[in-house]
Scaffold this active site. Structure first.
Site, PDB file in Angstrom:
ATOM      1  N   ASP A 242      -1.790   4.915  -3.388  1.00  0.00           N
ATOM      2  CA  ASP A 242      -2.682   6.613  -1.983  1.00  0.00           C
ATOM      3  C   ASP A 242      -1.399   7.286  -2.454  1.00  0.00           C
ATOM      4  O   ASP A 242      -2.070   8.682  -1.582  1.00  0.00           O
ATOM      5  CB  ASP A 242      -3.074   5.800  -0.862  1.00  0.00           C
ATOM      6  CG  ASP A 242      -4.084   5.336  -1.301  1.00  0.00           C
ATOM      7  OD1 ASP A 242      -5.109   5.781  -2.049  1.00  0.00           O
ATOM      8  OD2 ASP A 242      -5.457   4.799  -0.308  1.00  0.00           O
TER       9      ASP A 242
ATOM     10  N   ASP B 155     -15.348  12.165  -2.877  1.00  0.00           N
ATOM     11  CA  ASP B 155     -15.048  10.363  -1.952  1.00  0.00           C
ATOM     12  C   ASP B 155     -15.839  10.056  -1.411  1.00  0.00           C
ATOM     13  O   ASP B 155     -17.022  10.661  -0.696  1.00  0.00           O
ATOM     14  CB  ASP B 155     -13.079  11.211  -1.966  1.00  0.00           C
ATOM     15  CG  ASP B 155     -12.616   9.802  -1.726  1.00  0.00           C
ATOM     16  OD1 ASP B 155     -12.510   8.706  -1.153  1.00  0.00           O
ATOM     17  OD2 ASP B 155     -12.291   9.729  -3.702  1.00  0.00           O
ATOM     18  N   ASP B 156     -14.997   9.933  -0.201  1.00  0.00           N
ATOM     19  CA  ASP B 156     -15.128   8.593   1.101  1.00  0.00           C
ATOM     20  C   ASP B 156     -16.855   9.985   1.394  1.00  0.00           C
ATOM     21  O   ASP B 156     -16.379  10.747   1.784  1.00  0.00           O
ATOM     22  CB  ASP B 156     -14.573   7.849   1.999  1.00  0.00           C
ATOM     23  CG  ASP B 156     -15.216   6.814   2.795  1.00  0.00           C
ATOM     24  OD1 ASP B 156     -16.215   6.760   2.895  1.00  0.00           O
ATOM     25  OD2 ASP B 156     -13.794   5.672   2.880  1.00  0.00           O
TER      26      ASP B 156
ATOM     27  N   CYS C 137     -10.149   1.014  -7.589  1.00  0.00           N
ATOM     28  CA  CYS C 137      -9.444   1.849  -6.732  1.00  0.00           C
ATOM     29  C   CYS C 137      -9.358   0.741  -5.844  1.00  0.00           C
ATOM     30  O   CYS C 137     -10.106   0.203  -5.276  1.00  0.00           O
ATOM     31  CB  CYS C 137      -9.489   2.635  -6.667  1.00  0.00           C
ATOM     32  SG  CYS C 137      -8.811   4.299  -5.175  1.00  0.00           S
TER      33      CYS C 137
ATOM     34  N   TRP D 128       0.937  -0.969  -0.271  1.00  0.00           N
ATOM     35  CA  TRP D 128      -0.504  -0.338  -0.111  1.00  0.00           C
ATOM     36  C   TRP D 128       0.588   1.441  -0.358  1.00  0.00           C
ATOM     37  O   TRP D 128       1.709   1.657   0.707  1.00  0.00           O
ATOM     38  CB  TRP D 128      -1.184   0.198   1.003  1.00  0.00           C
ATOM     39  CG  TRP D 128      -1.454   1.658   1.371  1.00  0.00           C
ATOM     40  CD1 TRP D 128      -2.889   1.531   0.814  1.00  0.00           C
ATOM     41  CD2 TRP D 128      -0.771   2.402   2.140  1.00  0.00           C
ATOM     42  NE1 TRP D 128      -3.327   2.992   0.850  1.00  0.00           N
ATOM     43  CE2 TRP D 128      -2.526   3.541   1.776  1.00  0.00           C
ATOM     44  CE3 TRP D 128      -0.832   2.721   3.418  1.00  0.00           C
ATOM     45  CZ2 TRP D 128      -2.538   5.015   2.790  1.00  0.00           C
ATOM     46  CZ3 TRP D 128      -0.494   3.866   3.743  1.00  0.00           C
ATOM     47  CH2 TRP D 128      -1.065   4.434   3.501  1.00  0.00           C
TER      48      TRP D 128
ATOM     49  N   ASP E 286     -14.236   1.526  -4.988  1.00  0.00           N
ATOM     50  CA  ASP E 286     -12.888   0.850  -4.293  1.00  0.00           C
ATOM     51  C   ASP E 286     -12.903  -0.027  -3.499  1.00  0.00           C
ATOM     52  O   ASP E 286     -14.558  -0.608  -3.932  1.00  0.00           O
ATOM     53  CB  ASP E 286     -12.170   2.509  -2.724  1.00  0.00           C
ATOM     54  CG  ASP E 286     -11.420   2.840  -2.666  1.00  0.00           C
ATOM     55  OD1 ASP E 286     -11.133   1.758  -2.578  1.00  0.00           O
ATOM     56  OD2 ASP E 286     -10.691   3.845  -2.253  1.00  0.00           O
TER      57      ASP E 286
ATOM     58  N   LYS F  61     -15.935   6.234  -8.350  1.00  0.00           N
ATOM     59  CA  LYS F  61     -14.634   5.749  -8.267  1.00  0.00           C
ATOM     60  C   LYS F  61     -15.119   4.526  -7.240  1.00  0.00           C
ATOM     61  O   LYS F  61     -16.115   4.385  -6.301  1.00  0.00           O
ATOM     62  CB  LYS F  61     -14.014   6.441  -7.532  1.00  0.00           C
ATOM     63  CG  LYS F  61     -12.745   6.283  -6.606  1.00  0.00           C
ATOM     64  CD  LYS F  61     -11.925   7.341  -5.825  1.00  0.00           C
ATOM     65  CE  LYS F  61     -10.848   6.147  -4.819  1.00  0.00           C
ATOM     66  NZ  LYS F  61      -9.842   7.774  -4.905  1.00  0.00           N
TER      67      LYS F  61
ATOM     68  N   ARG G  55      -9.295  -2.131   8.079  1.00  0.00           N
ATOM     69  CA  ARG G  55      -9.916  -0.915   8.218  1.00  0.00           C
ATOM     70  C   ARG G  55     -11.148  -0.945   8.788  1.00  0.00           C
ATOM     71  O   ARG G  55     -12.114  -0.620   7.944  1.00  0.00           O
ATOM     72  CB  ARG G  55      -9.993  -0.516   7.237  1.00  0.00           C
ATOM     73  CG  ARG G  55      -9.996   0.964   6.874  1.00  0.00           C
ATOM     74  CD  ARG G  55     -10.287   1.580   5.074  1.00  0.00           C
ATOM     75  NE  ARG G  55      -9.804   3.355   5.727  1.00  0.00           N
ATOM     76  CZ  ARG G  55     -10.850   4.215   4.741  1.00  0.00           C
ATOM     77  NH1 ARG G  55     -11.571   3.120   3.670  1.00  0.00           N
ATOM     78  NH2 ARG G  55      -9.869   5.365   4.297  1.00  0.00           N
TER      79      ARG G  55
HETATM   80  C1  GLA Z   1      -8.839   4.662  -0.362  1.00  0.00           C
HETATM   81  C2  GLA Z   1      -8.182   5.397  -1.635  1.00  0.00           C
HETATM   82  C3  GLA Z   1      -8.488   7.363  -0.915  1.00  0.00           C
HETATM   83  C4  GLA Z   1      -9.698   7.233  -0.659  1.00  0.00           C
HETATM   84  C5  GLA Z   1      -9.733   6.695   0.837  1.00  0.00           C
HETATM   85  C6  GLA Z   1     -11.314   7.133   1.455  1.00  0.00           C
HETATM   86  O1  GLA Z   1      -7.478   4.501   0.964  1.00  0.00           O
HETATM   87  O2  GLA Z   1      -7.360   4.383  -2.537  1.00  0.00           O
HETATM   88  O3  GLA Z   1      -7.807   7.496  -2.415  1.00  0.00           O
HETATM   89  O4  GLA Z   1     -10.645   6.927  -1.739  1.00  0.00           O
HETATM   90  O5  GLA Z   1     -10.185   4.940   0.314  1.00  0.00           O
HETATM   91  O6  GLA Z   1     -11.678   6.231   2.195  1.00  0.00           O
END
Ligand code: GLA
Length: 747
Positions: free
Chosen positions: A553, A371-372, A531, A203, A483, A481, A448
């Site tokens: 990341d 994003d998240d 991703c 990672w 993930d 996106k 996580r």
């Molecule tokens: C992962 C992705 C990041 C982001 C986070 C959100 O780590 O690689 O870019 O989107 O999740 O929790």
């Protein structure tokens, strides 16, 4: 590529045809031929020949793979090789296109099975074949039982890359357990002077390029994680001789199109024969095939270049863009995106995102991605995954006001999702604790704070497709996106019989693919990014269904030079997202200029992920100019030919990349000085790939060249005389465009 599937019935019907194999020579567009007299198959395409024969004992024996041979060159008929002393039977010494484990095979088998009577011996013999344009299908059968394997070959005429896979059919009356199933075995010419390149990482540190001499024994590249993994990528390249480099030398390469546990073995046997076998990872594998059922393996692509590892990468890039990605052969250019993650983390809300969107639009961003953090009770990574409803506190009126605002600003809207995961602290998990991968009564290991939903289950598949369909049908979303932030643990599937549980390794991935396919069919304009905590799920399987990937990341622009360099050995810059983020960078606290960050990211598909609320007006002006400059070169960078002129690896003080448009009307050069030492000038840069007879005008995107450098010169000049760039200091960068002037003064 279209695939020809004959299936069991067809296979049995064709069995009779084996006695009179037809002579089918290339019609116009047909690169595949069969010489019935010699019993040799030959695939010719794009300067490469691949040949194998049906030998005297009816096994498929590799003959040749390398530079294209003359059409009138004929290969002699194949014969099995003698045993080597008493210890290696001829089945081991004779290379095989797809060997069953049986008859005393000690090298890596392509297929290993257990029949219910305890028999584990499988010897596959040629039965019949069909050639249809660029596809060849060969049916093989066990010497005794009604157990069939169809071998599929599909050649791309433009790159010579061959896709190989197998369809395994149980024609017996009883279930059979498949313990190991490869897509293909590739055999290289015999030799002991090969070296292997492969990609490793972790990672935030993906795409490390490894190189090692191939010695007797076996090297295993693999993932046992349930998905592709950051640690190893399913790609290899093998170079011959000591002098192979970026531009010269023979290179055999391959990539496996599979996003689940996979394995590629690279063997040099006792006779110096090299085999590369790849497919499902046999670790913890056991796929039960009922009578009449079949199992299809992933596709293992293989290609050959005589233009060094750089030539191999360019072939793969071209192949990915014209044959793999969802809109191939005309993939849409990646828009310039903004992503909120590094700016706002989980703290997304309507006013905050709208403020960022306004600022992003002002520098020319084309797609705004939240994003998240927008769903369920998501405040941090402890809760909410699985509950895909809009969080009312953060977005009291739903997503519509934000999406409308983004549209009004002239951008389209994208959203982060992580569909395959669930937090134990979620309504979904409280309602369906049985939906995750688990072994009854055993701990459920969290990573996580989340667990993996068992996508192999029909109800989970329907739930995941259902919420995505709902999201896309009710909101004007242009991009997801997608993930995937952990790997598997306790991969049990208690709802099915114990001897069916291990099928999860296949069925999970097939359901993932089918969801992506169904979404693409229903929403053809919605684009998706793969991703997985960065580059944990990048392979030719997922790339067939997603438009781009997030390589890492780690967004430090200097680290990123190496990450991006490694990435491009296997994958095109046209799918490689690269964001400009804040300085000092969160990963290593390194400070770099905004220009440096932009130039690093502009070598791929450009995005911005900085906290725009902290930018000065100078930053906005710089960014605006850079985005504008990028749009003028993006077609070349994303879809052109990449030349890695100077690698950032091995402690190099500098690195340089160049991209040339397919019509050779434009070149783009990016140069980076990591740390200048002893006051030496930046090394002279020799361009590649330009048309030597055309004139090109150089213009600066950023930085300057030596004062006596010409403004216009021939491609030949730029490639042979070269260019002196004026760069000094630490973490400095420059970039230049070379545009054809249309005045052809050098015929
Ligand atoms: C992962 C992705 C990041 C982001 C986070 C959100 O780590 O690689 O870019 O989107 O999740 O929790």
């Amino acid at each position: 590529m279209t695939r020809l599937y004959i299936g069991l019935i067809g296979a049995i019907a064709l069995a009779g045809a084996a006695l009179q194999p037809s002579l089918s020579r290339a019609q116009s567009n047909n690169d595949i031929s069969y010489n019935a007299a010699m019993r040799i198959f030959r695939i010719d395409a794009a300067g490469t020949t691949y040949a194998f024969g049906i030998n005297n004992v009816d096994e498929l024996q590799p003959v040749y793979w390398g530079p294209q041979l003359a059409t009138n060159d004929h290969f002699p008929a194949t014969h099995e090789k003698p045993e080597a002393a008493a210890f290696d039977a001829s089945v081991t010494t004779t290379p095989n296109e797809y060997a069953g484990w049986g008859g005393g095979l000690y090298v890596e088998p392509a297929l290993k099975v257990t029949f219910p009577d305890g028999n584990r011996d499988l010897v596959l013999h040629y039965v019949s074949h069909q050639i249809h344009q660029n596809d060849l299908v060969i049916t093989t059968k066990d010497i005794e039982r009604s157990f069939y394997v169809e071998l599929h070959y599909s050649v791309d005429p433009h790159t010579g890359i061959i896709g190989r896979s197998a369809v395994i059919t149980n024609g017996t009356q009883a279930p059979v357990i498949i313990e190991q199933a490869a897509a293909a075995s590739w055999s290289l010419p015999r030799g002991d002077d090969y070296s292997l390149r492969y990609l490793t990482g972790r990672w935030a540190g993906e795409w490390g390029l490894q190189k090692q001499t191939i010695r007797p024994g076996e090297t295993v590249l693999q993932s046992k994680r349930g998905s592709t993994g950051h640690q190893n990528n399913p790609w290899f390249a093998i170079e011959r001789g000591e002098h192979a480099d970026e531009d010269t030398g023979e290179v055999w390469f391959g990539a496996l199109a599979w996003s689940g546990s996979w394995r590629i073995t690279v063997e040099q046997d006792q006779l110096q024969q090299i085999r590369v076998t790849g497919g499902f990872n046999p670790f913890d594998f056991g796929y039960k095939l009922l009578p009449g059922q079949h199992l299809e393996t992933p596709v293992f692509y293989g290609g050959f270049s005589k233009d060094g590892i750089g030539g191999a990468s360019r072939l793969l890039h071209r192949f990915e863009l014209t044959k793999i990605v969802p809109n191939a052969p005309n993939p849409r250019p990646r828009p310039v995106i903004y992503n909120s993650w590094e700016a706002t983390g989980f703290n997304v809300d309507e006013p905050g995102q709208e403020a960022l969107a306004e600022k992003a639009a002002s520098i020319g961003v084309e797609r705004f991605i939240m994003d998240d953090g927008w769903f369920g009770q998501r405040k941090d990574d402890h809760a909410g995954l699985g509950d895909w409803y809009v969080n009312q506190q953060k977005f009291p009126h739903g997503l519509k006001p934000l999406i409308d605002k983004v549209h009004a600003l002239g951008m389209d809207f994208g959203l982060w999702v992580e569909p395959e995961m669930v937090n134990p602290n979620s309504d979904l998990y409280r309602k369906h604790p049985d939906w995750v991968l688990n072994f009854t009564g055993r701990p459920r290991t969290e990573q996580r704070n989340q667990l993996v939903l068992n996508l192999a289950r029909t109800d989970v598949r329907e739930y995941v497709y259902g919420f995505l369909d709902n999201l896309l049908s009710h909101n004007q979303i242009a991009f997801l996106k997608w993930d995937y932030n952990r790997n598997w643990s306790e991969p049990g599937w208690p709802a099915v019989a114990p001897d069916e549980q291990k099928a999860v390794y296949v069925k999970y991935v097939r359901n993932l693919y089918s969801i992506l396919q169904e979404l693409h069919t229903k929403y053809p304009n919605v684009e998706i990014e793969s991703c997985s905590g960065g580059g944990g799920r990048v392979d030719l399987g997922i790339l067939g269904l997603t438009d781009e990937v997030w390589p890492s990341d780690n967004t430090d622009p200097f680290d990123r030079l190496r990450i991006q360099d490694g990435f491009t050995y296997a994958y095109s810059p046209g799918v490689m997202m690269a964001w400009v983020t804040d300085s000092p960078n969160w990963v290593n606290h390194r400070t770099t200029s905004l220009t440096y960050r932009f130039l690093s990211s502009m070598q791929g598909s450009l995005g911005v992920g900085a906290n725009l609320n902290q930018w000065t007006s100078t930053d906005f002006a710089t960014a605006k100019a850079m985005v504008e400059a990028y749009k003028r070169v993006r077609e070349t960078v994303q879809h052109g030919s990449l030349y890695r002129l100077v690698s950032p690896r091995d402690g190099s003080e500098v690195s340089v990349t160049e991209s040339v448009s397919l019509n050779r009307q434009q070149g783009v050069l990016f140069a980076f000085l990591h740390s200048s030492q002893m006051g030496y000038p930046f090394p002279r840069v020799y361009l590649r790939g330009l048309d030597p007879g055309k004139d090109y005008r150089i213009s600066s995107i950023s930085g300057s060249v030596a004062s006596d450098s010409p403004e216009v010169a021939s491609g030949s000049y730029w490639m042979n005389h070269g260019l002196d760039i004026d760069l000094r200091g630490d973490f400095q960068a420059a970039a230049f465009r070379f545009d054809e002037t249309n005045t052809n003064t050098h015929p």
